[in-house]
Design an enzyme around this catalytic site. Structure first.
Site, PDB file in Angstrom:
ATOM      1  N   TRP A 185      64.473  43.325  12.406  1.00 45.60           N
ATOM      2  CA  TRP A 185      64.928  41.931  12.385  1.00 45.60           C
ATOM      3  C   TRP A 185      66.301  41.869  13.052  1.00 45.60           C
ATOM      4  O   TRP A 185      67.168  42.692  12.761  1.00 45.60           O
ATOM      5  CB  TRP A 185      65.040  41.373  10.957  1.00 45.60           C
TER       6      TRP A 185
ATOM      7  N   GLU B  11      60.047  40.947  12.740  1.00 43.47           N
ATOM      8  CA  GLU B  11      60.202  39.816  11.821  1.00 43.47           C
ATOM      9  C   GLU B  11      60.840  38.613  12.506  1.00 43.47           C
ATOM     10  O   GLU B  11      61.976  38.664  12.961  1.00 43.47           O
ATOM     11  CB  GLU B  11      61.085  40.246  10.632  1.00 43.47           C
TER      12      GLU B  11
ATOM     13  N   LYS C 277      61.996  34.427  12.674  1.00 45.18           N
ATOM     14  CA  LYS C 277      62.791  33.568  11.793  1.00 45.18           C
ATOM     15  C   LYS C 277      62.997  32.228  12.468  1.00 45.18           C
ATOM     16  O   LYS C 277      63.017  32.126  13.691  1.00 45.18           O
ATOM     17  CB  LYS C 277      64.128  34.275  11.536  1.00 45.18           C
TER      18      LYS C 277
ATOM     19  N   ASP D 112      58.287  36.542   6.587  1.00 41.69           N
ATOM     20  CA  ASP D 112      59.237  36.368   5.485  1.00 41.69           C
ATOM     21  C   ASP D 112      59.060  34.955   4.951  1.00 41.69           C
ATOM     22  O   ASP D 112      59.121  33.977   5.711  1.00 41.69           O
ATOM     23  CB  ASP D 112      60.664  36.606   6.003  1.00 41.69           C
TER      24      ASP D 112
ATOM     25  N   HIS E 142      61.376  32.122   6.121  1.00 43.38           N
ATOM     26  CA  HIS E 142      61.692  31.963   7.539  1.00 43.38           C
ATOM     27  C   HIS E 142      60.906  30.865   8.244  1.00 43.38           C
ATOM     28  O   HIS E 142      60.671  30.946   9.440  1.00 43.38           O
ATOM     29  CB  HIS E 142      61.500  33.302   8.257  1.00 43.38           C
TER      30      HIS E 142
ATOM     31  N   HIS F 181      57.687  39.823   3.649  1.00 46.16           N
ATOM     32  CA  HIS F 181      58.952  39.789   2.920  1.00 46.16           C
ATOM     33  C   HIS F 181      58.821  38.646   1.929  1.00 46.16           C
ATOM     34  O   HIS F 181      59.020  37.482   2.282  1.00 46.16           O
ATOM     35  CB  HIS F 181      60.136  39.547   3.865  1.00 46.16           C
TER      36      HIS F 181
ATOM     37  N   ASP G  10      66.815  29.413   3.793  1.00 45.82           N
ATOM     38  CA  ASP G  10      66.462  30.825   3.619  1.00 45.82           C
ATOM     39  C   ASP G  10      67.454  31.489   2.659  1.00 45.82           C
ATOM     40  O   ASP G  10      68.208  32.375   3.037  1.00 45.82           O
ATOM     41  CB  ASP G  10      66.497  31.501   5.005  1.00 45.82           C
TER      42      ASP G  10
ATOM     43  N   ASP H  47      67.048  33.297  -0.101  1.00 48.23           N
ATOM     44  CA  ASP H  47      66.720  34.601  -0.696  1.00 48.23           C
ATOM     45  C   ASP H  47      66.968  34.674  -2.197  1.00 48.23           C
ATOM     46  O   ASP H  47      67.551  35.631  -2.697  1.00 48.23           O
ATOM     47  CB  ASP H  47      67.461  35.731   0.051  1.00 48.23           C
TER      48      ASP H  47
ATOM     49  N   ASP I 259      62.120  40.601  -0.342  1.00 49.42           N
ATOM     50  CA  ASP I 259      63.381  40.384   0.365  1.00 49.42           C
ATOM     51  C   ASP I 259      64.151  39.253  -0.300  1.00 49.42           C
ATOM     52  O   ASP I 259      64.038  38.103   0.105  1.00 49.42           O
ATOM     53  CB  ASP I 259      63.128  40.085   1.853  1.00 49.42           C
TER      54      ASP I 259
END
Ligand code: RNT
Ligand code: ZN
Length: 423
Positions: free
Chosen positions: A187, A227, A229, A260, A263, A287, A295, A297, A327
């Site tokens: 990434w 990955e 995004k 992810d 994303h 993820h 995003d 997380d 993630d």
């Protein structure tokens, strides 16, 4: 198998019967569940700082917020914390490392990392029966300030290509030593805060750089994932490595694609992307995360998007083709609790999916009995799956409820709160 209390056993036996009425064998579901590896992100333990320069800033458009005391400040602390978390997460586990989690007496530039810098992690993984996955760290570095693999300056691009190649050697070492291929996920944060004049150039440079990385013959004991995004802080207008970019890249180069959950646009259904990816790719990487408005997380919940992801994997019969990684990184709560809550939720989502009456659902669908299909979906939500979960946890020797919290709290008191250094 650990001992199971009578209460849990009785509740389980009744639930087993109830699921059997819908054609679901809970024993076989639990056998499968226990074998699905979940890759635990080491970076939850120290707010993505790593040990290269633990006082350095996290850059690249990803952020942690919060300053809960007790973060791990070196690899031994991180491993000790992980051991507590892993002891309360049932089932097969892998640990996901980033290049910045190397161990070395002297500073090592990223393009010069070697397997030996991760040897203690490998010995630890062997001792704890864990797989290891890896990531080149293309952020939080002076040379990543403007761009990495897309940089217009060939020398800086070279540095990051070499870092990714070095990371592939480390990943291959993990796979060879531990007997199961490591997944190495690339990434990069490259993008632009404001409207770029040239969207094509960086993407063309990215294709070239990635080709050099993925086609180097560096062994078969690791797999490379890419990955995409949508945007990052400071890269709101353009991300070179978008989802479309990497979808096409992975499909034409036969790498893994990493999806992810944070994303995409907030209303996109990430679970729906799995079946598309599986039409073109042998394997993908997930993820699993929780975006709150962006995003962010946050710790993974047992929420609809997470359950939908698990259902999609099981309904596609793709447990062996989807590498499940987590993630998230929350610095505002006890970090070990964050790991346990998020990872157990992923495992719970998989259990829910494995207990679905898939045969009945498919039969209804084939007959165009859409009311029947909807009824089955909805009924599943109130089936006694929690009794199956408790039985699973108890038989694996982990707390069936939130009993693990006491362990985490006493470790916080005895160890985390005594840690020195800047928190
Ligand atoms: C960033 C990506 C990336 C990182 C980790 C630390 O937006 O999701 O996967 O979170 O590699
Ligand atoms: Zn990610």
């Amino acid at each position: 198998m650990s001992e199971v209390s009578t209460r849990i056993q009785v509740a389980y036996d009744l639930s087993k019967e109830r699921f059997a009425e819908t054609g679901v064998d809970t024993e076989s579901a639990l056998r499968t569940l226990d074998q699905v590896p979940i890759s635990i992100q080491c970076w939850q333990g120290d707010d993505v700082r790593g040990f290269e320069d633990p006082e350095g800033d996290l850059t690249g458009g990803i952020q942690t917020s919060g300053n809960y005391p007790g973060r791990a400040c070196n690899a031994s602390e991180l491993r000790a914390d992980l051991e507590i978390a892993l002891s309360e997460i049932p089932g097969q586990k892998r640990v996901n490392l980033h290049a910045i989690y190397l161990e070395s007496e002297v500073p090592v530039e990223r393009d010069l990392i070697e397997p030996k810098h991760f040897d203690r992690w490998v010995q630890w993984a062997k001792k704890n029966d864990l797989g290891l996955d890896f990531n080149p760290t293309c952020f939080s570095h002076p040379k990543s300030a403007n761009a990495t693999l897309t940089h217009p300056d060939a020398e800086i691009r070279r540095f990051w290509i070499d870092h990714c190649l070095a990371s592939r050697r480390v990943s291959e070492y993990f796979g060879t030593e531990l007997g199961k291929p490591a997944v190495m996920n690339v990434w990069i944060p490259d993008g632009s805060k404001d409207l770029p004049a040239d969207r094509l150039g960086p993407r063309q440079r990215l294709v070239e750089a990635l080709d050099e990385i993925v086609f180097a013959p560096l062994g078969k004991n690791h797999k490379v994932a890419v990955e995409g995004k949508l945007f990052g802080i400071g890269a709101e207008s353009y991300t070179a490595g978008s989802n479309e970019f990497y979808m096409a890249y992975a499909a034409t180069r036969k790498t893994l694609l990493c999806l992810d959950a944070g994303h995409f646009h907030p209303t996109e259904n990430v679970a729906d992307k799995i079946s598309t990816a599986l039409c073109y790719l042998d394997e993908i990487l997930l993820h699993v995360s929780r975006p709150v408005r962006w995003d962010s997380d946050h710790v993974v919940l047992l929420d609809e998007p997470t359950i939908a992801i698990a259902q999609e994997i099981v309904r596609c019969n793709a447990l062996s083709r989807v590498n499940i990684g987590l993630d998230f990184f929350d610095a505002s709560i006890n970090r070990i609790a964050a790991w346990i809550i998020g990872a157990r939720n992923m495992r719970k989502a998989l259990l829910l999916a494995l207990l679905e009456p898939l045969a009945l659902q498919s039969e209804a669908e084939k007959k165009a009995d859409f009311a029947g299909r909807l009824a089955l979906f909805e009924e599943h939500k109130s089936m006694p799956w929690a009794a199956v979960w408790e039985y699973y946890c108890a038989s694996q020797g982990v707390a069936e409820g939130i009993g693990w919290l006491e362990k985490v709290r006493s470790y916080e008191k005895s160890t985390l709160l005594k840690r020195g250094g800047k928190q």
